[in-house]
Design a protein around this motif. Structure first.
Motif, mmCIF file in Angstrom:
data_model
loop_
_atom_site.group_PDB
_atom_site.id
_atom_site.type_symbol
_atom_site.label_atom_id
_atom_site.label_comp_id
_atom_site.label_asym_id
_atom_site.label_seq_id
_atom_site.Cartn_x
_atom_site.Cartn_y
_atom_site.Cartn_z
ATOM 1 N N SER A 64 0.828 -1.201 0.000
ATOM 2 C CA SER A 64 0.000 0.000 0.000
ATOM 3 C C SER A 64 0.869 1.261 0.000
ATOM 4 N N ARG A 65 0.301 2.363 -0.485
ATOM 5 C CA ARG A 65 1.035 3.633 -0.548
ATOM 6 C C ARG A 65 1.493 4.062 0.835
ATOM 7 N N ARG A 66 0.623 3.940 1.821
ATOM 8 C CA ARG A 66 0.979 4.323 3.194
ATOM 9 C C ARG A 66 2.176 3.506 3.684
ATOM 10 N N THR A 67 2.161 2.207 3.421
ATOM 11 C CA THR A 67 3.258 1.340 3.852
ATOM 12 C C THR A 67 4.548 1.716 3.132
ATOM 13 N N LYS A 68 4.433 2.034 1.844
ATOM 14 C CA LYS A 68 5.620 2.471 1.099
ATOM 15 C C LYS A 68 6.209 3.740 1.705
ATOM 16 N N LEU A 69 5.332 4.697 2.013
ATOM 17 C CA LEU A 69 5.800 5.961 2.588
ATOM 18 C C LEU A 69 6.462 5.752 3.946
ATOM 19 N N VAL A 70 5.851 4.925 4.784
ATOM 20 C CA VAL A 70 6.428 4.652 6.104
ATOM 21 C C VAL A 70 7.760 3.921 5.953
ATOM 22 N N ALA A 71 7.817 2.935 5.075
ATOM 23 C CA ALA A 71 9.054 2.169 4.893
ATOM 24 C C ALA A 71 10.183 3.055 4.373
ATOM 25 N N CYS A 72 9.912 3.797 3.331
ATOM 26 C CA CYS A 72 10.950 4.652 2.747
ATOM 27 C C CYS A 72 11.334 5.787 3.702
ATOM 28 N N GLY A 73 10.351 6.337 4.391
ATOM 29 C CA GLY A 73 10.641 7.379 5.377
ATOM 30 C C GLY A 73 11.488 6.846 6.523
ATOM 31 N N SER A 74 11.209 5.637 6.957
ATOM 32 C CA SER A 74 11.994 5.021 8.028
ATOM 33 C C SER A 74 13.427 4.763 7.576
ATOM 34 N N MET A 75 13.573 4.331 6.334
ATOM 35 C CA MET A 75 14.927 4.108 5.812
ATOM 36 C C MET A 75 15.701 5.417 5.742
ATOM 37 N N GLY A 103 14.798 0.675 -0.780
ATOM 38 C CA GLY A 103 13.784 1.694 -1.057
ATOM 39 C C GLY A 103 13.295 1.635 -2.497
ATOM 40 N N ALA A 104 14.226 1.420 -3.418
ATOM 41 C CA ALA A 104 13.839 1.320 -4.836
ATOM 42 C C ALA A 104 12.936 0.112 -5.057
ATOM 43 N N TYR A 105 13.236 -1.008 -4.393
ATOM 44 C CA TYR A 105 12.404 -2.190 -4.529
ATOM 45 C C TYR A 105 10.997 -1.927 -3.981
ATOM 46 N N VAL A 106 10.930 -1.358 -2.787
ATOM 47 C CA VAL A 106 9.626 -1.062 -2.173
ATOM 48 C C VAL A 106 8.839 -0.108 -3.073
#
Length: 114
Positions: A64-75, A103-106
């Protein structure tokens, strides 16, 4: 089986804690259970709160977009914290390359619903 239970616990914590990546742990738990306990795998996949994330990943590979944002933001936050320490340059380069790749993969995964 033990790894599946540990990953399920971490995944459940991640569902309620905003900065912890629960879905990753739930996917790992489902894989562990698929190798050790079909009963627990079925329980996880049918769980009303935990199961939909794992099913979406299995069916479409979507994040999901939210999960992508949280994951990339956390990285990004993790790298920023590392950058302000006395870490040697090689640690910054290796960590940066790893986080950039992850991040690119996510970011490249389809979004799917929700």
């Amino acid at each position: 089986m033990t790894a599946g239970l540990v990953f399920t616990t971490l995944g459940a914590i991640g569902v309620v804690m905003p900065l912890m990546p629960g879905t990753v742990f739930l996917i790992l738990a489902a894989w562990c259970f698929s190798q050790s306990s079909p009963r627990f795998e079925t329980w996880l996949l049918d769980h009303p709160r935990l199961g939909p994330h794992v099913r979406r990943w299995r069916d479409t590979g979507a994040i999901s977009r939210r999960t992508k944002l949280v994951a990339c933001g956390s990285m990004l936050a993790s790298f920023a914290l590392l950058a302000v320490t006395d870490a040697p340059p090689i640690a910054l380069w290796v960590t940066g390359a790893g986080l950039l790749s992850a991040g690119a993969y996510v970011a490249s995964r389809p979004e799917g619903p929700g």
